[in-house]
Write a protein that holds these residues in place. Sequence first.
Motif, PDB file in Angstrom:
ATOM      1  N   LYS A  87       0.837  -1.203   0.000  1.00 37.25           N
ATOM      2  CA  LYS A  87       0.000   0.000   0.000  1.00 37.25           C
ATOM      3  C   LYS A  87       0.871   1.252   0.000  1.00 37.25           C
ATOM      4  N   ASN A  90       5.186   2.938  -5.105  1.00 40.44           N
ATOM      5  CA  ASN A  90       5.145   3.148  -6.556  1.00 40.44           C
ATOM      6  C   ASN A  90       4.823   1.887  -7.336  1.00 40.44           C
ATOM      7  N   ARG A  91       5.251   0.743  -6.837  1.00 38.38           N
ATOM      8  CA  ARG A  91       5.101  -0.562  -7.468  1.00 38.38           C
ATOM      9  C   ARG A  91       6.082  -0.765  -8.619  1.00 38.38           C
ATOM     10  N   TYR A 181       7.538   5.168  -1.188  1.00 37.46           N
ATOM     11  CA  TYR A 181       6.165   5.637  -0.998  1.00 37.46           C
ATOM     12  C   TYR A 181       5.875   6.815  -1.923  1.00 37.46           C
ATOM     13  N   ASN A 182       4.647   6.841  -2.411  1.00 37.07           N
ATOM     14  CA  ASN A 182       4.183   7.906  -3.295  1.00 37.07           C
ATOM     15  C   ASN A 182       2.911   8.486  -2.687  1.00 37.07           C
ATOM     16  N   LYS A 184       0.606  10.097  -3.888  1.00 31.25           N
ATOM     17  CA  LYS A 184      -0.550   9.968  -4.784  1.00 31.25           C
ATOM     18  C   LYS A 184      -1.189   8.591  -4.715  1.00 31.25           C
ATOM     19  N   VAL A 185      -0.426   7.620  -4.197  1.00 31.09           N
ATOM     20  CA  VAL A 185      -0.924   6.245  -4.101  1.00 31.09           C
ATOM     21  C   VAL A 185      -1.463   6.038  -2.691  1.00 31.09           C
ATOM     22  N   THR A 186      -2.770   6.017  -2.549  1.00 30.91           N
ATOM     23  CA  THR A 186      -3.390   5.933  -1.221  1.00 30.91           C
ATOM     24  C   THR A 186      -3.690   4.498  -0.797  1.00 30.91           C
ATOM     25  N   LEU A 189      -1.543   0.156  -5.882  1.00 27.29           N
ATOM     26  CA  LEU A 189      -1.598   0.650  -7.251  1.00 27.29           C
ATOM     27  C   LEU A 189      -1.976  -0.495  -8.203  1.00 27.29           C
TER      28      LEU A 189
END
Length: 195
Positions: A87, A90-91, A181-182, A184-186, A189
């Motif tokens: 969670k 970026n993946r 961690y990003n 924008k990614v809550t 992804l």
Amino acid sequence: MERIATVTRTTKETDIAITLNLDGTGKADLSTGIGFFDHMLDGFARHGFFDLECKVKGDLQVDGHHTVEDTGIVFGEAIKKAVGDKKGINRYGYFILPMDEVLALCAVDLSGRPYLNFECEFTVPKVGELDTELVKEFFYAVSYSAGMNLHIKMLSPGNNHHMIEAMFKAFAKALDQAVSYNPKVTDVLSTKGSL
């Protein structure tokens, strides 16, 4: 939350303990019995800003295959365990890394699906005490035990030491990007809602 994993594996061929901190500073404590392999793992840790402890006792009196492959299996398991539920990360990660005459590409997808695409041909059987054919075996084991798509491609070949080192460092940079961690990614992804 700390993203640290310790994984051990003991067989009749190898005894391996790896601790990996994804949010480290690039420290490494390595002992695989193969000096050049230690050098590559040190470069991975330093350039990916991972803390890595890797202790391996393998049947090097046979050859290096079990030691390198089994280290890849445990290393991949440590990555998977440290990443956790994925969670907010970026993946995906990718990097093109130069090392003198050599240019290496690495792309990573922490998809949960194992796959290795490895495009590089070596021109010598060994670098130091590491059999060059074991480089692919290592990355294959990592990709499958971590459950990641891993693409490594030598764009500009050259000195075999440089090619291998560029691969390990490009992998480090790509993985660092993928696990970062990003904001924008809550969640995760993925359109599926899980990886």
